[in-house]
Enzyme design. Structure first.
Site, short mmCIF file in Angstrom:
data_model
loop_
_atom_site.label_atom_id
_atom_site.label_comp_id
_atom_site.label_asym_id
_atom_site.label_seq_id
_atom_site.Cartn_x
_atom_site.Cartn_y
_atom_site.Cartn_z
CG ASP A 140 51.08 30.28 32.55
OD1 ASP A 140 51.03 31.75 32.36
OD2 ASP A 140 52.71 29.98 33.61
CG HIS A 141 47.74 35.55 30.40
ND1 HIS A 141 48.39 36.13 31.66
CD2 HIS A 141 49.00 36.57 29.22
CE1 HIS A 141 49.25 36.85 31.94
NE2 HIS A 141 49.63 37.49 30.52
CG HIS B 71 54.54 34.36 32.92
ND1 HIS B 71 52.81 33.37 32.99
CD2 HIS B 71 54.05 35.26 33.30
CE1 HIS B 71 52.06 34.46 33.29
NE2 HIS B 71 52.80 35.65 33.64
CE LYS C 61 55.52 44.53 38.17
NZ LYS C 61 55.17 44.67 36.47
CD GLU D 152 54.83 43.37 33.56
OE1 GLU D 152 53.93 43.93 33.14
OE2 GLU D 152 56.14 42.92 34.40
NE ARG E 256 31.73 41.91 49.62
CZ ARG E 256 32.97 41.70 50.39
NH1 ARG E 256 33.67 40.68 51.46
NH2 ARG E 256 33.82 41.62 50.15
CG ASP F 93 53.92 39.10 39.27
OD1 ASP F 93 52.81 38.08 39.28
OD2 ASP F 93 54.43 39.68 38.45
CE LYS G 132 51.12 37.01 26.10
NZ LYS G 132 49.68 37.63 25.46
#
Lengths: 327, 513
Positions: B204-205, B267, B365, B243, B68, B262, B209
């Site tokens: 699922d990136h 993963h 995290k 992380e 948009r 998440d 890998k």
């Protein structure tokens, strides 16, 4: 770190390598292959630099061999390079005296255990790579016909006649992007090919290989044209609907991709540096069957043409050389 | 493989023996919805450029942006240009850029705007005409799932979802694939009404890998690991994705999701499936899927979820030399939020191979450092012919597959400490993936986008796997929802105390990754 060893031998070099690794704090070896570079004083700087660049993709022990004067007594001098932002390690081995004819005796003890050996002749490759004492040690033998000093086509022909599994030539590696584009062209326009044409500067070995590849694959006669280069400038496949062509102008990094019925498109087709070519070579270490087939074709084309007419000095890629392979 | 993007048989220039020849996608275009988003700018557009730079995109490849914004094609090209310059992995080359830029199109509009989708249809048709994309188009939905019904419906309504003849249409969706089993099914219904299962690519990136794919190589190309890859030798497995950062600007998204949804749902369960599965009969998508599904379907939850799961929320603290605030202090996070930023669960796999071997999955995290790894922890030797003091410093043997960063594998075993006394201590034997091969291994998105364009599905989870994962996670999340606040843990350490206690109950402890 540079370590110089004069009047030394292979075992002294080997222990210096271990010492250097330990003092660098990382005694583990992550190297995957040994790359032997056969070079000379004039070419060593570029060759070793290229090998180091390749080593960042395939961590290697690089052994540079320089044959100096065969006169005088046998002698080995070595320079070891470790670290300096390069992965792997590099040794420059200078042989002189009688040792120049037995360089393999220096190389053999320095090969990494149980991992592939690659020999690369940046220039002046012997005619029979596999029969060469250094070549015998290797799974992969890499020459570069385009760097030949006695007529580029002559070098290629010698390689073709003496081809044995594991040999490869950077003139062939240079073709990969061209071949990929031509295959993509036929994907997009799957027409029956009725003929083909390759234009390149005179004596370009890659053009010879391209013509042979198209001939073996498509079963058509391939017309050869001489252009001003550099390298290959134009490859076209003829079909009933028109030409599928890839044209690279002399200036260009990009080429034009044309197929019948569609607008021309620019495609990136840069002439690649030697380190990129070498990296491609090292990705696969088994026999390249397609190259073997192409080399057979190159060898038989030259036999045919020398049978039909007496060989002239000039390479058979002359101006109007519409060389036909099988009559 | 039944349906590669190009037909290898009819093209005489292609030969399976010719392994130099790159796998170039056939003629096609990629249409990105939500092209102005972060993911698109930081990952997708740079990946497209990197693919082009590596010569893996077909000459007429075209990229269509839909968003948009009141942009012309050139404005879009400028955005892509900036994104590529900033984020691409390979160097910027003018000629590659020119090749790509000719194929850029931008379609402005809303997801509910019929005119916009009509313009999209015309754009795509024009590409077929001018660029030779041959009716092959992939639609990448880089948008929140609540917009999926709109977009998918519009694609169908405007005839964009059907391909004729040999050509294909594919749709690419990103995680999250729903937020529980019910919503995952709902989402799937929306997509599957319009696209057949083989045309749906769930990204699922992680699976793109190199090092994740290397798990398969390590397990199935070698002989020395397989004999010990079972409950007789393996004591337990720890899968960690940590992380060091907080939630950053993703408050709105994260607070409704939490760490388990998440990360664990996709993963970590995928990693677990790859580590635990039996050998597939080959590496085709169908065969891999069968094995992964078997693992996921045989997962057993602990009876007492309170004792064998843990969750936490990061509190203020010092992380890596920086003073940081807690989760509840983050902007746009309600102070009563019960969303977990750390989750650890214990699972068992009810098969002969894995019976009695717990799999511990944890993610969080603001932990000690950024790391993803799978650690296979072995049992202690049944008998040690040494005295206790001699082996005091000997831990468990371990095989650690390091997924990121510093990709590689570590083998941990005992060795004698040099000296006159017999003393045994753990040492690490290291294989650094980055050092041994490709320093410049491709980004996961490059691999995955190329696979979408080639129609090569092994690396994409299928709907059944997604459903099975939710079946595992739903009871845990429900349990947590009924049990109040997660435990606070100071930022910069390895999670809440309850996570340590959870393993201590079993007589085990977490590895410090």
């Amino acid at each position: 770190m540079n370590i110089d060893l004069t009047e030394t031998n292979a075992s002294a070099v080997a222990s210096a390598l271990v010492r250097a690794r330990r003092s660098a704090g990382s005694p583990a070896m992550g190297m995957v292959l040994t790359l032997v570079v056969v070079t000379d004083e004039a070419g060593r700087y570029d060759a070793m630099k290229t090998a180091a660049a390749v080593s960042s993709e395939h961590a290697a022990r690089v052994l540079g061999i320089i044959r100096r004067s065969a006169r005088g007594s046998a002698r080995l001098d070595a320079t070891i390079k470790i670290g300096n932002n390069a992965s792997g390690e590099a040794v420059l081995l200078r042989t002189s005296g009688e040792l120049v004819r037995h360089a393999e005796s220096v190389v053999l003890p320095l090969l990494l255990p149980d991992s592939p050996v690659v020999v690369w002749w940046p220039q002046h490759a012997p005619d029979d790579l596999a029969g060469d004492p250094l070549g015998e040690l290797a799974q992969r033998r890499i020459s570069d016909s385009a760097s030949g000093t006695r007529g580029k086509h002559g070098s290629l022909l010698a390689q073709a006649r003496n081809y044995s599994p594991g040999n490869t030539d950077l003139a062939w590696t240079r073709l990969t992007p061209w071949r990929a584009l031509l295959a993509a062209a036929l994907d997009q326009h799957p027409a029956k090919t009725t003929g083909a044409e390759v234009a390149a500067e005179r004596g370009n070995p890659s053009a010879e290989l391209m013509a042979a590849w198209l001939e073996t694959r498509l079963g058509v006669d391939v017309n050869r044209k001489v252009s001003r280069g550099p390298g290959i400038t134009d490859v076209r496949l003829r079909s009933r609907h028109g030409d599928l062509a890839i044209t690279r102008p002399p200036s260009g990094r990009s080429a034009t991709f044309s197929i019948p019925g569609e607008a021309d498109r620019p495609v990136a087709l840069k002439r690649r540096d030697v380190d990129e070519l070498l990296a491609e070579e090292l990705r696969r270490l088994d026999e390249d069957d397609v190259f073997a087939e192409v080399m057979r074709c190159v060898a038989s084309r030259s036999n045919d043409s020398s049978d039909s007419k007496p060989r002239k000095r000039s390479a058979p890629t002359g101006k109007k050389a519409a060389t036909k392979a099988r009559s | 493989m039944s349906q590669l993007g190009v037909d290898n048989h009819s093209n005489p220039l292609r030969d399976p023996q010719d392994r130099r020849m790159p796998r170039i996608a056939g003629p096609c275009s990629l249409v990105i919805f939500g092209v102005t988003g972060d993911l698109s700018r930081k990952k997708l557009m740079p990946a497209v450029y990197d693919l082009a730079n590596r010569g893996l995109l077909p000459p007429g490849f075209s990229l269509v942006g839909f968003a948009r914004r009141d942009w012309a094609h050139q404005d879009f090209a400028q955005i892509v240009h900036d994104a590529v310059k900033e984020h691409s992995r390979t160097g910027f080359r003018e000629e590659v850029w020119n090749q790509l830029a000719e194929g850029f199109r931008f379609v402005p509009g809303d997801f509910s705007d019929d005119d916009a989708f009509e313009r999209l249809r015309l754009t795509v048709a024009e590409l077929d005409e001018v660029r030779g994309t041959g009716g092959n188009h992939a639609f990448y939905l880089s948008i929140p799932p609540r917009f999926f019904p709109d977009v998918i419906g519009q694609l169908k309504a405007h005839g964009l979802a059907e391909a004729d003849g040999e050509s294909w249409r594919r749709v690419v969706v990103e995680k999250p694939f729903g937020h529980d089993l019910a919503s995952a099914r709902e989402l799937n219904d929306v997509v599957s009404q319009v696209f057949p299962p083989e045309a749906v690519f769930r990204i699922d990136h992680y699976l793109g890998k190199e090092t994740v794919q290397n798990i398969l190589a390590l397990r199935f190309a070698n002989n020395m690991f397989e004999p010990v890859w079972n409950g007789r030798y393996v004591d337990h497995v720890q899968i960690t994705m940590a992380e060091d950062i907080g939630i950053g600007g993703r408050a709105g998204y994260y607070d409704s999701i939490g760490a388990a949804r998440d990360v664990i749902q996709n993963h970590l369960l995928q990693l677990m499936a790859l580590v635990a599965m039996e050998d597939p009969i080959n590496f085709e998508a169908g065969s891999l899927r069968i094995e992964k599904q078997k693992v996921l379907a045989s997962v057993q939850l602990p009876d007492d979820l309170g004792r064998h799961t843990a969750r936490g929320q990061y509190a203020a603290g010092w992380a890596g030399g920086v003073k940081v605030g807690g989760y509840l202090d983050e902007k746009d996070i309600p102070s009563s939020s019960t969303t977990e930023t750390f989750a650890a669960i214990r699972l068992e796999i009810g098969t002969r191979r894995w019976g009695g071997v717990p799999f511990f999955l944890r993610t969080g995290k603001r932990l000690g450092r950024r790391v993803t790894e799978v650690a296979v922890m072995f049992k202690k030797a049944p008998h040690l012919p040494f005295t206790d003091t001699q082996t005091e410093a000997l831990g468990r043997n371990a095989l650690v597959m390091r997924i990121q960063p510093d990709e590689g594998a570590t083998l941990r075993f005992g060795a004698k400490v040099p000296g006159t006394a017999m003393e045994i201590r753990d040492v690490n034997m290291d294989f650094a993936y980055g050092g041994a091969f490709v320093e410049s291994s491709p980004e996961a998105y490059e691999r995955l986008i190329l696979d979408v364009l080639l129609g090569d599905p092994p690396l994409f989870p299928q709907h059944e796997e997604v459903e099975l994962s939710w079946q595992i996670l739903d009871p845990i999340i429900d349990y947590w929802a009924k049990h109040g606040q997660p435990e606070q843990y100071p930022s910069g350490i390895w999670g809440p105390k309850s996570a340590d206690e959870m393993l201590a109950r079993d007589g085990r402890s977490w590895r410090r990754p």
